[in-house]
Scaffold this active site. Structure first.
Site, PDB file in Angstrom:
ATOM      1  N   PHE A 292       0.840  -1.191   0.000  1.00 48.96           N
ATOM      2  CA  PHE A 292       0.000   0.000   0.000  1.00 48.96           C
ATOM      3  C   PHE A 292       0.875   1.241   0.000  1.00 48.96           C
ATOM      4  O   PHE A 292       1.667   1.449   0.915  1.00 48.96           O
ATOM      5  CB  PHE A 292      -0.907   0.005   1.236  1.00 48.96           C
ATOM      6  CG  PHE A 292      -1.847  -1.167   1.283  1.00 48.96           C
ATOM      7  CD1 PHE A 292      -3.118  -1.069   0.767  1.00 48.96           C
ATOM      8  CD2 PHE A 292      -1.421  -2.370   1.818  1.00 48.96           C
ATOM      9  CE1 PHE A 292      -3.966  -2.161   0.784  1.00 48.96           C
ATOM     10  CE2 PHE A 292      -2.260  -3.471   1.844  1.00 48.96           C
ATOM     11  CZ  PHE A 292      -3.547  -3.372   1.327  1.00 48.96           C
ATOM     12  N   LYS A 293       0.737   2.038  -1.041  1.00 54.66           N
ATOM     13  CA  LYS A 293       1.421   3.324  -1.096  1.00 54.66           C
ATOM     14  C   LYS A 293       0.406   4.395  -0.683  1.00 54.66           C
ATOM     15  O   LYS A 293      -0.528   4.690  -1.424  1.00 54.66           O
ATOM     16  CB  LYS A 293       1.945   3.592  -2.516  1.00 54.66           C
ATOM     17  CG  LYS A 293       2.699   4.909  -2.678  1.00 54.66           C
ATOM     18  CD  LYS A 293       3.038   5.138  -4.146  1.00 54.66           C
ATOM     19  CE  LYS A 293       3.750   6.462  -4.357  1.00 54.66           C
ATOM     20  NZ  LYS A 293       3.919   6.759  -5.802  1.00 54.66           N
ATOM     21  N   ILE A 294       0.599   4.948   0.512  1.00 55.21           N
ATOM     22  CA  ILE A 294      -0.361   5.870   1.087  1.00 55.21           C
ATOM     23  C   ILE A 294       0.104   7.306   0.843  1.00 55.21           C
ATOM     24  O   ILE A 294       1.155   7.721   1.348  1.00 55.21           O
ATOM     25  CB  ILE A 294      -0.553   5.613   2.591  1.00 55.21           C
ATOM     26  CG1 ILE A 294      -0.947   4.146   2.830  1.00 55.21           C
ATOM     27  CG2 ILE A 294      -1.596   6.565   3.160  1.00 55.21           C
ATOM     28  CD1 ILE A 294      -2.250   3.724   2.188  1.00 55.21           C
TER      29      ILE A 294
END
Length: 306
Positions: free
Chosen positions: A167-169
């Site tokens: 997950f790239k937040i």
């Protein structure tokens, strides 16, 4: 969390064009070589900072094959395969896997300013992509998609969809969202990552981020922050973050995705730093400020091709 397969600094590779807007594959290969020499643990291609929204489908295939063949396994490569259609995204992802991608990065389905779908359809979309491949999927949670996804929803998808584990937040309050995602998702969250050119890198690392997907102009600078942090030397990491923050800020708030190419042109890495029409070229004063800020730090990019 389980031990991640991929962690560290995975910057986005810019797409290099000639002045007439055609692809410059020779510059593209030099760009990749520089980014590996500058300490990238891995690379990401065809992302928003690669101008993916200005690239034709056949060019995507050519760029993916060219980069993966040129990298030749030196570092893992993440290929962005975002598309509104589940079928198209799944097919793109499968082709990327077949060509040697280590992971695919996918934004939730969206088109323009108003075409969106709800959580059930987003879940089914990612499940459909997962069914087509056997490599990890990274969800790019970015404002550009205009699709709010709560930490609880992301954690549920990680627990229910086989290959969805990174997950790239990049949303506001990224550190709080990362912390909650890790708490809710547990071992299903293999890779909680920072984005946004590392503008919030220290808070995100404090929250548990294990990777950073930044711009491609100075991986050596981001390594100077990440490496001591991972080694337990937080004070040193903060000192380096403070040192590099003016350049990070200039990229994030002023120059955007053209920053990496402007730095690479100045250092002789690539031959042209222009975007494709209709995106405007960088203003000369922005370029001046960017290079002035970079020279105070002496990143490898300004010396690599000279």
């Amino acid at each position: 969390m389980t031990a991640p397969r991929y962690q560290g600094v995975f910057p986005v590779v810019p797409t290099t064009f000639r002045e007439d807007g055609s692809l410059d594959l020779a510059s593209q290969k030099r760009c990749v070589d520089f980014m590996i020499d500058a300490g990238s643990h891995g690379l990401a291609i065809l992302a928003n900072f690669s101008e993916q929204f200005l690239i034709a489908d056949d060019e995507r295939e050519l760029l993916t094959r060219t980069v993966l063949e040129h990298v030749a396994g030196r570092v893992p490569v993440i290929v962005t395969t975002t598309h509104f259609s589940t079928k198209v995204c799944a097919e793109r992802s499968r082709r990327a896997q077949d060509m040697g991608a280590a992971m695919v990065m996918v934004m939730p389905p969206y088109h323009g300013a108003t075409f969106r779908v709800g959580e059930p359809q987003v879940h089914a979309f990612y499940a459909g992509v997962s069914d087509a491949i056997s490599i990890p999927i990274m969800v790019q949670d970015a404002p550009a998609a205009g699709t709010p996804m709560s930490a609880a929803f992301l954690a549920r998808m990680a627990q229910e969809i086989e290959h969805l584990s990174y997950f790239k937040i990049e949303t506001a309050g990224a550190a709080s969202k990362l912390r909650e995602l890790i708490r809710l998702g547990g071992d299903a969250i293999e890779g909680p990552w920072d984005g946004e050119e590392a503008i919030t890198l220290i808070p995100d690392l404090d929250a548990g981020a294990t990777g950073a997907m930044t711009g491609g102009g100075y991986p050596d600078g981001i390594r100077q922050i990440m490496d001591p942090y991972v080694a337990g030397k937080r004070d040193e990491a903060i000192a380096q973050y403070t040192r590099w923050l003016p350049l990070i800020n200039y990229e994030n708030r002023q120059a955007g995705f053209l920053a990496a190419k402007a730095l690479m042109l100045e250092g002789g890495v690539i031959d042209c730093d222009l975007p494709r029409s209709p995106w405007p070229a960088m203003h000369p004063e922005v370029r001046k400020g960017l290079l002035e800020t970079a020279r105070r730090l002496d990143p490898l990019v300004l010396r690599w091709g000279r």
